[in-house]
Design a protein around this motif. Structure first.
Motif, short mmCIF file in Angstrom:
data_model
loop_
_atom_site.label_atom_id
_atom_site.label_comp_id
_atom_site.label_asym_id
_atom_site.label_seq_id
_atom_site.Cartn_x
_atom_site.Cartn_y
_atom_site.Cartn_z
N PRO A 115 1.88 9.40 8.70
CA PRO A 115 2.36 8.10 8.21
C PRO A 115 3.33 7.39 9.14
CG PRO A 115 3.37 9.91 6.98
CD PRO A 115 2.28 10.51 7.81
N LYS A 135 5.21 -0.71 9.27
CA LYS A 135 5.53 -1.01 7.87
C LYS A 135 5.02 -2.38 7.45
CE LYS A 135 9.57 1.96 7.27
NZ LYS A 135 11.00 2.02 6.86
N GLY A 171 -2.20 7.27 7.08
CA GLY A 171 -1.37 7.13 5.89
C GLY A 171 -1.09 8.44 5.20
N LEU A 207 2.09 4.48 11.37
CA LEU A 207 1.70 3.20 10.80
C LEU A 207 2.89 2.24 10.77
CD1 LEU A 207 -0.48 4.21 7.72
CD2 LEU A 207 -1.28 3.20 9.86
N VAL A 234 0.86 -1.18 0.00
CA VAL A 234 0.00 0.00 0.00
C VAL A 234 0.90 1.23 0.00
CG1 VAL A 234 -1.86 1.22 1.16
CG2 VAL A 234 -1.75 -1.28 1.28
N ASN A 235 0.93 1.94 -1.12
CA ASN A 235 1.87 3.04 -1.32
C ASN A 235 1.23 4.39 -1.00
OD1 ASN A 235 4.17 1.46 -2.57
ND2 ASN A 235 2.56 1.00 -4.06
N PHE A 236 1.34 4.82 0.27
CA PHE A 236 0.98 6.19 0.61
C PHE A 236 2.11 7.11 0.16
CE2 PHE A 236 -1.78 3.95 3.65
CZ PHE A 236 -2.97 4.64 3.46
N ARG A 283 4.85 6.71 2.91
CA ARG A 283 4.96 5.46 3.65
C ARG A 283 4.41 4.31 2.82
NH1 ARG A 283 7.55 4.67 8.74
NH2 ARG A 283 6.47 3.09 9.98
N THR A 284 5.11 3.20 2.77
CA THR A 284 4.62 2.01 2.10
C THR A 284 4.39 0.91 3.12
OG1 THR A 284 5.69 2.49 -0.02
CG2 THR A 284 5.14 0.20 0.42
N LEU A 285 3.17 0.39 3.14
CA LEU A 285 2.83 -0.69 4.05
C LEU A 285 2.86 -2.02 3.30
CD1 LEU A 285 -0.36 0.78 5.79
CD2 LEU A 285 2.04 1.22 6.32
N VAL A 324 -6.68 3.99 8.81
CA VAL A 324 -5.47 3.75 8.01
C VAL A 324 -5.27 4.89 7.02
CG1 VAL A 324 -4.46 2.25 6.25
CG2 VAL A 324 -5.50 1.24 8.28
N TYR A 325 -6.33 5.37 6.38
CA TYR A 325 -6.21 6.47 5.42
C TYR A 325 -5.80 7.77 6.14
CZ TYR A 325 -7.86 4.24 1.14
OH TYR A 325 -7.96 3.47 0.01
#
Length: 330
Positions: free
Chosen positions: A315, A320, A311, A318, A68-70, A73-75, A307-308
């Motif tokens: 960020p 990783k 994110g 959150l 998930v590419n914010f 931050r990428t989760l 989460v949004y």
């Protein structure tokens, strides 16, 4: 019993298959001339094999996690149950064959614009623009609430990719996705038709909202992607069932889709099994489905919003790496 099912999507066909096997007289009415939903990613958890074991032969690729590419931050979210990439249209046709082998009658090219006569039960599985739902809503005594909708656009890149993960890029009220399908790659977007934001940023050039098509086009241009077979669809939300023991709804017609992804196949099949367990008592079906899904929908809505929020705005809060159950966030 004589049963009319309106709509030959996956939910209507599955119910036709199982109810026919149980000895009922089932007729399915489908407005289209052929069976098979084309505008769908066909990304299903391995639970699909529990409902339709024969679908294993349709698997094109296996997915173990999603990125998930914010913006900052990428989760990495791992699944407790892997996902399979399939053709939704081929899955529909497979279940159609199973239903007909069990004795169901499937009538194609038959748009239902009045209640089918001579049936003991009517089940509306006719999608987001359900005739059955509209007729029940008009009665104003069925306990139904209006559905809300998100739009989807998808297209395909002619490039082989057997990667074991999906990528997403969150946008307001939805996300852009990339799914490796083995022989090709799918890109798509799900969101409200008009967006207040793009990829996490306000539109500085205009006071009017961005459209889902514009956000997707900008993403494709930025990444130099030229897609083929671009198509769109609509995803309903706002789950509710009628207070009616003769007529009921399933799947998209009931607004039963995941709040975070818009996927509805596994949730719809779970509700189908609940209906089968309680058949022919549609009131008990309604109570059992509400008891199972409403808490999960509410918790998923809250979790998705959190989460949004983090994110895009906080960020660093959150982790990783996360692990979820696959078909249920919680």
């Amino acid at each position: 019993m004589k049963i009319a099912i309106v709509g030959a999507g996956i939910n209507g066909l599955y119910l036709a298959w199982k109810l026919s096997k149980a000895g009922h007289d089932v007729t399915v009415f489908e407005r289209k001339e052929k069976i098979g939903k084309e505008a769908c990613s066909g990304l299903f958890s391995e639970r699909i094999l529990g409902f339709i074991p024969q679908s294993r032969k349709l698997v094109q690729n296996e997915i173990n996690f999603v990125l998930v590419n914010f913006p900052k931050r990428t989760l990495k979210i791992k699944f407790r149950k892997k996902f399979f990439v399939m053709s939704h249209a081929e899955l529909d046709r497979l279940v159609s064959e199973l239903a007909e082998e069990a004795g169901a009658k499937i009538i194609l090219g038959k748009a239902v614009d009045s209640w089918p006569q001579g049936f003991d039960r009517i089940i509306g599985c006719d999608g987001y623009n359900s005739f059955v739902r509209r007729e029940l809503e008009a009665k104003k005594t069925q306990g139904l609430k209006k559905l809300t909708f998100r739009a989807t656009i998808q297209g395909f890149l002619n490039k082989k990719d057997q990667s074991s993960f999906v990528e997403t890029w969150p946008v307001a009220s939805g996300f852009i996705w990339k799914i490796p399908r083995g022989k090709e790659i799918e890109y798509g977007i799900i969101a409200k038709p008009s967006l207040a934001k793009g990829l996490g940023d306000e539109d500085k050039s205009s006071s009017s909202p961005l459209t889902i098509a514009r956000v997707f086009e900008e993403f494709l241009n930025k990444n130099n992607l030229k897609l083929q077979r671009i198509q769109g669809s609509v995803v309903p939300q706002g789950f509710s069932l009628p207070k009616n023991n003769v007529i009921t709804l399933c799947g998209d017609a009931a607004g039963l889709t995941k709040p975070w992804s818009g996927g509805g196949v596994i949730w719809g099949l779970i509700s189908d099994e609940i209906l089968l367990k309680n058949f022919p008592d549609f009131i008990e079906y309604r109570n059992a489905v509400k008891k199972f899904f409403l808490p999960r929908i509410i918790l998923s809505q809250v979790a998705t919003k959190m989460v949004y929020l983090f994110g895009f705005h906080l960020p660093w809060f959150l982790p990783k790496n996360l692990k979820i159950e696959s078909d249920f966030l919680i």
